[in-house]
Design a protein around this motif. Sequence first.
Motif, short mmCIF file in Angstrom:
data_model
loop_
_atom_site.label_atom_id
_atom_site.label_comp_id
_atom_site.label_asym_id
_atom_site.label_seq_id
_atom_site.Cartn_x
_atom_site.Cartn_y
_atom_site.Cartn_z
N GLN B 336 0.82 -1.20 0.00
CA GLN B 336 0.00 0.00 0.00
C GLN B 336 0.86 1.26 0.00
O GLN B 336 0.56 2.23 -0.65
CB GLN B 336 -0.93 0.02 1.22
CG GLN B 336 -1.96 1.13 1.11
CD GLN B 336 -2.74 1.33 2.39
OE1 GLN B 336 -2.32 0.93 3.46
NE2 GLN B 336 -3.89 1.96 2.27
N PHE B 337 1.91 1.23 0.80
CA PHE B 337 2.83 2.37 0.82
C PHE B 337 4.21 1.83 1.18
O PHE B 337 4.34 0.70 1.66
CB PHE B 337 2.37 3.45 1.81
CG PHE B 337 2.25 2.98 3.23
CD1 PHE B 337 3.35 2.94 4.08
CD2 PHE B 337 1.00 2.59 3.73
CE1 PHE B 337 3.22 2.53 5.40
CE2 PHE B 337 0.88 2.17 5.06
CZ PHE B 337 1.99 2.14 5.88
N SER B 338 5.23 2.65 0.95
CA SER B 338 6.56 2.13 1.22
C SER B 338 6.94 2.39 2.68
O SER B 338 6.71 3.47 3.22
CB SER B 338 7.57 2.75 0.25
OG SER B 338 7.85 4.06 0.63
N VAL B 339 7.48 1.34 3.26
CA VAL B 339 7.90 1.40 4.66
C VAL B 339 9.30 2.01 4.72
O VAL B 339 10.16 1.67 3.91
CB VAL B 339 7.90 -0.03 5.24
CG1 VAL B 339 8.66 -0.10 6.54
CG2 VAL B 339 6.46 -0.52 5.41
N GLU B 340 9.51 2.95 5.65
CA GLU B 340 10.81 3.61 5.74
C GLU B 340 11.65 3.08 6.90
O GLU B 340 12.87 3.18 6.87
CB GLU B 340 10.61 5.13 5.93
CG GLU B 340 9.87 5.80 4.79
CD GLU B 340 10.74 5.93 3.55
OE1 GLU B 340 11.95 6.17 3.69
OE2 GLU B 340 10.20 5.76 2.43
N ASP B 341 10.98 2.58 7.92
CA ASP B 341 11.71 2.01 9.05
C ASP B 341 11.75 0.50 8.86
O ASP B 341 10.75 -0.20 9.05
CB ASP B 341 10.99 2.37 10.36
CG ASP B 341 11.75 1.85 11.59
OD1 ASP B 341 12.65 1.01 11.43
OD2 ASP B 341 11.43 2.30 12.72
N HIS B 342 12.90 -0.01 8.45
CA HIS B 342 13.00 -1.42 8.08
C HIS B 342 13.48 -2.30 9.22
O HIS B 342 13.81 -3.46 9.01
CB HIS B 342 13.94 -1.57 6.87
CG HIS B 342 13.44 -0.85 5.65
ND1 HIS B 342 12.39 -1.33 4.91
CD2 HIS B 342 13.80 0.33 5.09
CE1 HIS B 342 12.14 -0.48 3.91
NE2 HIS B 342 12.98 0.55 4.02
#
Lengths: 261, 384
Positions: B336-342
């Motif tokens: 749905q959206f890109s995760v920034e905290d991996h």
Amino acid sequence: MEFVKSQDLLIIAGRSFQSRLLVGTGKFASGAVMRRAVDASGSQMVTVALRRVDLDNPRDDLMAALAGGDFLLLPNTSGARDAGEAVRLAKLARASGLEPWIKLEVTPDPRYLLPDGVETLKAAEILIRDGFTVLPYMNADPILAKRLEALGCATVMPLGSPIGSNKGLKTRDAIGIIIENSAVPVIVDAGLGAPSHAAEAMELGAHAVLVNTAIATAEDPTGMALAFKLAVEAGRRAFLAGLPQQREAEASSPLTGFLGK
Amino acid sequence: MTFSEKLLTVDSQSLLHLVNQVTPEQVERSLARRETNFSDFLTLISPAAAHYLEPMAQLAHNTTLRRFGRVILLYAPLYLSNECTNACVYCGFSIRRTLPRITLSPDQILAEAKYLKDCGFRHLLLVCGEAPSIVPVAALEQALDLLKNDFASLSLEVYPLSEPGYLQVAAAGADGLTLYQETYDRNVYSQVHPAGRKRDYDWRLEAIERAGEAGLRRLGIGVLLGLHDWRSEAVALALHADWLMKRFWQAQISISFPRLRHAPDSFAAPHPVCDTELVQLMLALRLFLPDAGLVISTREPAELRDRLIPLGVTQMSAGSRTEPGGYLHPAEDGSQFSVEDHRTPAQVAEAIRRAGYEPVWKDWDYQMHENHGNNRQREAQAGA
């Protein structure tokens, strides 16, 4: 004075405690910080929010941090919105092996966490009938205190001010009436934000106090726990020693000068 | 009166005009007051207040500490399906995008949930797009029923339901609803939602009220930061939260801060919100609403999330995958959206500890209100 310390016991439902400071275990930065503060407080009754505990998990963090302590774990029903929820939580705690002592909290308003007197009364009746020792959190309402006592509650726990507010004994006069009329121990719960507030409650004649936020959110929780311990002891000793009357007789025209003439 | 009706009576333009006129003296007066009322809130979102972020942060930190303590609740989203009939221009699930459409089977739901439980999670957020013919209320009920005995709290972030629909999911074990209006501005709303059921602004805005009426006890709102001027959104968001708190006084209201960072394709946020503005918004909301939960998701990068912890945050997601089935079978597309905290959930928990806070995995007990939904439903039926 050591006699006073060793013999002045707090007795709740036949069980005696030397410490008159109950502490809560929420809001701490870690289990280890919490445990050090609990130990420093000298408390013999420590409350635990059942909703925070994973009763099915033998290695639950909170319970692990409290393991091996020389205190009674007093589960509370915080988060319960009505009598039914509080009763279910209490039964879960007992089924998991905790002693059937319960700090009853029915707080339908998640903002000020004020206790619902109607639902608390209902839940207390059910739990007492079911064999629980019930310590109800309540508003500082002297009539409700008598009603809860009549049901068989082991204590009453009126609030000093809303939970976490640190505002101190805003309900001082009503608590005074509760203490005056109560046949069970009165534990002032909630809102005590400084050791001086705790001392004030004890000087007033409260049998004990419960503190959580002020210790948990202090810069040095262990130091603050010790400060509360000392304040509770000081306030209790002051009460036993008999505080001098604070009302001052005002110099006015003699009212009884006509006598003996 | 619904909130939608109330909002129509608010003259945002004049309020914003006032906000832009605020002086440093007014900010200082607001900060000196014991409590922050709505007029102080307007002062604190002003351009003038942007120079007072440090004192605002100190106040917000202390307020949060007193009310919530040094704890952060962790949760994880579990995406049930990325099927969607809407065409939201910013969203990875838009019907106009080509991507593998997946709806998890009961076995897949259980497998993903087991993975999350093994990570430590006890609070889950079940998410899906708006495709009621593929994921009907009955499918939501089934998913809740599968999971309710293994988790302490199950919230939903799904398409708006009718009130009977919310009663059904509450009876099946849901205790919360998260539903972002995305933008409170009707014009912007209609531009970014060109097709699908979601075009109906009021049906969406009133959904959280229907959920409240149905007895759901955790209600989460938010705007998609970047769609419209953030100060204008802040006014509506604060009014909405305050209105919900008064109307559903037994519910815990929380506010999320989803920020458009890298939307799919070439959609660029028309009103990008920078870190400083995000912080100002959070701090002002915390001071106006000391009891609201504030939520930061993995849309934000690790370094920023760690710094936000002491500013008033109460809940964080961790280790999130935003494509259905992504925990066990991570996919490049379909999210749905890109995760920034991996970071992994364990790494996020460690960062929370390093910040001097306790990561909390369980702060509820589903068993406490096991029959709550059923009771409500019975009452509703008896009253009908």
